[in-house]
Design an enzyme around this catalytic site. Structure first.
Site, PDB file in Angstrom:
ATOM      1  N   SER A   1      -5.834   3.215  -6.405  1.00  0.00           N
ATOM      2  CA  SER A   1      -7.093   3.079  -5.667  1.00  0.00           C
ATOM      3  C   SER A   1      -8.052   4.187  -6.081  1.00  0.00           C
ATOM      4  O   SER A   1      -7.614   5.285  -6.446  1.00  0.00           O
ATOM      5  CB  SER A   1      -6.839   3.186  -4.163  1.00  0.00           C
ATOM      6  OG  SER A   1      -8.069   3.345  -3.471  1.00  0.00           O
TER       7      SER A   1
ATOM      8  N   TYR B   1      -3.121   7.586   2.966  1.00  0.00           N
ATOM      9  CA  TYR B   1      -3.285   6.463   2.032  1.00  0.00           C
ATOM     10  C   TYR B   1      -3.667   6.978   0.642  1.00  0.00           C
ATOM     11  O   TYR B   1      -3.098   6.543  -0.369  1.00  0.00           O
ATOM     12  CB  TYR B   1      -4.367   5.515   2.569  1.00  0.00           C
ATOM     13  CG  TYR B   1      -4.672   4.340   1.665  1.00  0.00           C
ATOM     14  CD1 TYR B   1      -3.750   3.300   1.512  1.00  0.00           C
ATOM     15  CD2 TYR B   1      -5.876   4.265   0.963  1.00  0.00           C
ATOM     16  CE1 TYR B   1      -4.035   2.222   0.684  1.00  0.00           C
ATOM     17  CE2 TYR B   1      -6.159   3.184   0.138  1.00  0.00           C
ATOM     18  CZ  TYR B   1      -5.237   2.172   0.004  1.00  0.00           C
ATOM     19  OH  TYR B   1      -5.511   1.102  -0.824  1.00  0.00           O
TER      20      TYR B   1
END
Ligand code: NAD
Length: 242
Positions: free
Chosen positions: A137, A150
């Site tokens: 990501s 995350y």
């Protein structure tokens, strides 16, 4: 077609980026197996994506991942492509991070990806060829307020690709990561309209990403057109600057 004769596995393929990837690989000629935590949803998604089958799999279960990957390779005679897509995202400011959030995020995103890459490598080793893509990501590369857990998990995922690529290259197995920006899926459905507008404002291409934007890049990375590309983390973010 680009992926004619290839056998592909996509984890977390019941919706979003995983579903779009399963569809893109199937449309390019691959025989695709997709997995989801729920068997009925996996079967339904497989039918919608033109995949050969949909199977139940929780990627946090190392033994289940190993058994399923071995079974797919056995049934189809080989395994050419694996996309370790399954992942979860839950936001929490530093002071609000609960131990349970750390456990679930790391066991799904980091351990789940690792289990999938390990099983894929074992299945591909025999033929000394294969292509693996993992889902990192943009926040794993740059960090993000309220997303420490995350973002850390996705930084780890990018480094699984970099390290596995070094280890597996001599066995003919390529490993790459994609690092999407903000993609319009269930994962980001909690973003307020203001947050979406702010992200679009910081994106030179002036829109949110669609699952197909990521799927098309993955289709390229697993194809023979990318045969000299390994250990890379490819941003798919419209130029978003965090
Ligand atoms: P999504 O929530 O729509 O889909 C995630 C999929 O993973 C679902 O099918 C879900 O059931 C599955 N999954 C979750 N935990 C699982 C487990 N333990 N075992 C098996 N399957 C499991 O999300 P998405 O946006 O399509 O995201 C796909 C991947 O892309 C994720 O790894 C996510 O972190 C990553 N990603 C997404 C974005 C984005 O903006 N949407 C950005 C960067 C990275």
């Amino acid at each position: 077609m680009m992926l004619d004769g290839k056998v592909a596995l996509v984890t977390g393929g019941t919706r979003g980026i995983g579903l779009a990837t399963a569809r893109a690989l199937a449309e390019a000629g691959a025989t695709v197996v997709l997995t989801g935590r729920d068997e009925a949803k996996a079967k339904e998604a497989a039918a919608a994506a033109g995949a050969a089958s949909g199977l139940a799999l929780d990627v946090t279960d190392a033994k289940a991942v190993s058994t399923l990957v071995r079974g797919v390779a056995k049934e189809h005679g080989k395994l050419d492509i694996v996309v370790a897509n399954a992942g979860i995202m839950e936001d929490a400011l530093l002071g609000m991070i609960r131990e349970e959030l750390v456990d679930t995020t790391l066991s799904t995103n980091v351990a789940g990806t690792l289990h999938t890459v390990q099983a894929a490598a074992r299945a591909m080793m025999r033929k000394k060829t294969g292509a693996i893509v993992v889902l990192a990501s943009i926040v794993g590369e740059h960090g993000s307020a309220g997303q420490t857990v995350y973002a850390a998990s996705k930084a780890a995922v990018a480094n699984i690709a970099r390290s596995a690529a070094k280890e597996l290259g001599r066995s003919g197995i390529r490993v790459n990561a994609v690092a999407p920006g903000v993609i319009d899926t269930d994962l980001t459905s909690g973003l307020t309209e203001d947050a979406k507008a702010e992200n679009i404002g910081k994106t030179p291409l002036g829109r949110l990403g669609m699952p197909e934007d990521v799927a098309n890049a993955i289709r390229f990375l697993v194809s023979d057109d990318a045969s000299f590309i390994t250990g890379q983390v490819l941003g798919i973010d419209g130029g978003l600057v965090l």
